[in-house]
Design a protein around this motif. Structure first.
Motif, mmCIF file in Angstrom:
data_model
loop_
_atom_site.group_PDB
_atom_site.id
_atom_site.type_symbol
_atom_site.label_atom_id
_atom_site.label_comp_id
_atom_site.label_asym_id
_atom_site.label_seq_id
_atom_site.Cartn_x
_atom_site.Cartn_y
_atom_site.Cartn_z
ATOM 1 N N HIS A 242 0.809 -1.226 0.000
ATOM 2 C CA HIS A 242 0.000 0.000 0.000
ATOM 3 C C HIS A 242 0.838 1.270 0.000
ATOM 4 O O HIS A 242 0.360 2.330 0.393
ATOM 5 N N CYS A 253 -7.949 1.010 -4.354
ATOM 6 C CA CYS A 253 -7.338 -0.187 -3.766
ATOM 7 C C CYS A 253 -8.289 -0.781 -2.723
ATOM 8 O O CYS A 253 -9.138 -0.068 -2.187
ATOM 9 N N CYS A 255 -7.742 -1.365 0.222
ATOM 10 C CA CYS A 255 -7.531 -0.776 1.550
ATOM 11 C C CYS A 255 -8.324 0.512 1.728
ATOM 12 O O CYS A 255 -8.340 1.083 2.811
ATOM 13 N N CYS A 260 -2.304 2.524 -4.815
ATOM 14 C CA CYS A 260 -1.363 1.636 -4.108
ATOM 15 C C CYS A 260 -0.663 0.703 -5.096
ATOM 16 O O CYS A 260 -1.207 0.371 -6.154
HETATM 17 ZN ZN LIG Z 1 -3.970 0.014 -0.743
#
Ligand SMILES: [Zn+2]
Length: 398
Positions: A242, A253, A255, A260
């Motif tokens: 990340h 992404c 996350c 990332c």
């Molecule tokens: Zn990420």
């Protein structure tokens, strides 16, 4: 581990002496006296304690210098066994090893990590017990259990911390569950750290500085520094998935952030990029098959992913000056294209002093780095001077 009885005073320092023997070289008592500079009686007491504990064993005779040849002693890797488990999102490998980390028996099976910790860990424990009994080993011969999980783990407590692909596992007490069902101690780490440890122990034991990179559904790295695993303050060192990619350009992404490395260079990211060009590889396995079959578009896309990873690794090379970068994980099975992209950027973006001796290579442990690393983590713990002392003195007290 079987430990004999001994008077407490005589054993102090036995753990330190064992450290000298862990290189596997057989030695005589006289050689140990010379190596340590300790008195004959002190070395004698420590050796006797380690023999009683089963950690040293007679190992033939040294060459005679006239008279009766002196008996040699060696570290006994069969004094106990270790269970190492490597859990991915959809598959698991559980192995039984000796105290050198050599795999004695193993079993691979499918799992669904999102089924939660109870279901998955019960399966690991059942498999571990089956491997033990299959090898004719008792539960009390189990020196410990090591397990790698596909997410962030707080190493000191063995608890996963907000793992994105592991619903139900956040803050779960993995060591408590497995030490009840299998036996302890139980040590937990994330899978990439353990792959770094396993690849290092098996293939590069004398390399001091090394990075292991896993490229699969996610991207991560494990760092060996000064010959030891470098976990960082909370165990998050090497979490490269990340960090910002050079050509991330706002790509979302998993996350929640954008741009990332994982969003542009992981297996699923490359599969998505190919789909935009009308090529449906299906999944990461399909992509690997396609790249290996000589499909130009697939090979080019994997090489491009390698370049993105290379930009991040070039920074790591400047920061850490490793002598080996080993690349593993599913996408590394398309190694030629991936490594070509990584090498192109790392060698192009780093100073000659940092790359003169740098090898960038595919992982050589054929998918076993994770279980060997899990076992190695346990072995380093239970054979540490401190733990050996504690074992011997508790056996003496009992
Ligand atoms: Zn990420």
């Amino acid at each position: 581990m079987t430990v004999g009885s001994f008077s407490p005073g005589a054993t102090s320092g036995a753990g330190e002496l064992l450290q000298l023997m862990l290189d596997g070289t057989p030695r005589t008592r006289a050689e140990l006296i010379k190596l340590t500079g300790l008195a004959r009686s002190t070395v004698g007491a420590r050796v006797d304690a380690l023999l009683a504990a089963g950690l040293l064993t007679p190992s033939g005779e040294a060459a005679s210098t006239g008279g009766r040849p002196p008996a040699q002693l060696a570290f006994n890797p069969d004094a106990g066994v270790v269970i190492g488990a490597d859990l991915g999102a959809t598959h698991a490998l559980v192995a039984l090893t000796d105290l050198r980390g050599r795999v004695v028996a193993e079993k691979a099976f499918e799992i669904d990590i999102s089924a939660g910790p109870e279901v998955v860990l019960d399966r690991v424990a059942r498999t571990g017990r089956a491997l033990l009994s299959g090898a004719g080993r008792r539960r009390d011969e189990l020196a410990g259990v090591g397990i790698g999980l596909p997410g962030p783990v707080e190493h000191s407590t063995g608890r996963p911390v907000l793992p994105p692909i592991m619903p139900g596992w956040d803050n779960y007490d993995v060591p408590a569950h497995l030490s009840t069902s299998l036996g302890g101690p139980v040590l937990v780490d994330n899978d990439v750290n353990l792959m770094a440890l396993g690849e290092h122990a098996t293939m590069y034991p004398h390399v001091e500085q090394m990075i292991f990179v896993k490229v699969a559904t996610g991207i991560g790295a494990g760092i060996i520094s000064g010959g030891r695993l470098h976990r960082g303050a909370q165990g998050a060192a090497g979490d490269l998935g990340h960090v910002a990619a050079l050509h991330g350009d706002g790509i979302p992404c998993t996350c929640g952030n954008v741009g990332c490395l994982e969003a542009v260079a992981s297996g699923p990211a490359v599969v998505r990029a190919l789909l935009e060009h009308g090529i449906d590889a299906g999944d990461t396995r399909g992509l690997v098959r396609l790249a290996k079959s000589g499909d130009l578009a697939a090979a080019t896309a994997v090489r491009e992913a390698g370049r993105e990873i290379g930009h991040v690794l070039a920074t790591c090379v400047s920061l850490l000056n490793p002598s080996v970068i080993a690349v593993g994980g599913l996408l590394a099975q398309a190694a030629e294209s991936l490594l070509a992209g990584i090498r192109e950027v790392v060698y192009g973006r780093s100073l000659p002093l940092a790359t003169g001796e740098l090898q960038i290579v595919a992982s050589r442990t054929a998918g076993h780095a994770g279980v060997i690393g899990a076992a190695t983590m346990v072995i380093q713990h239970v054979l540490s001077a401190e733990q050996v002392e504690a074992q011997i003195s508790s056996a003496a007290a009992g």
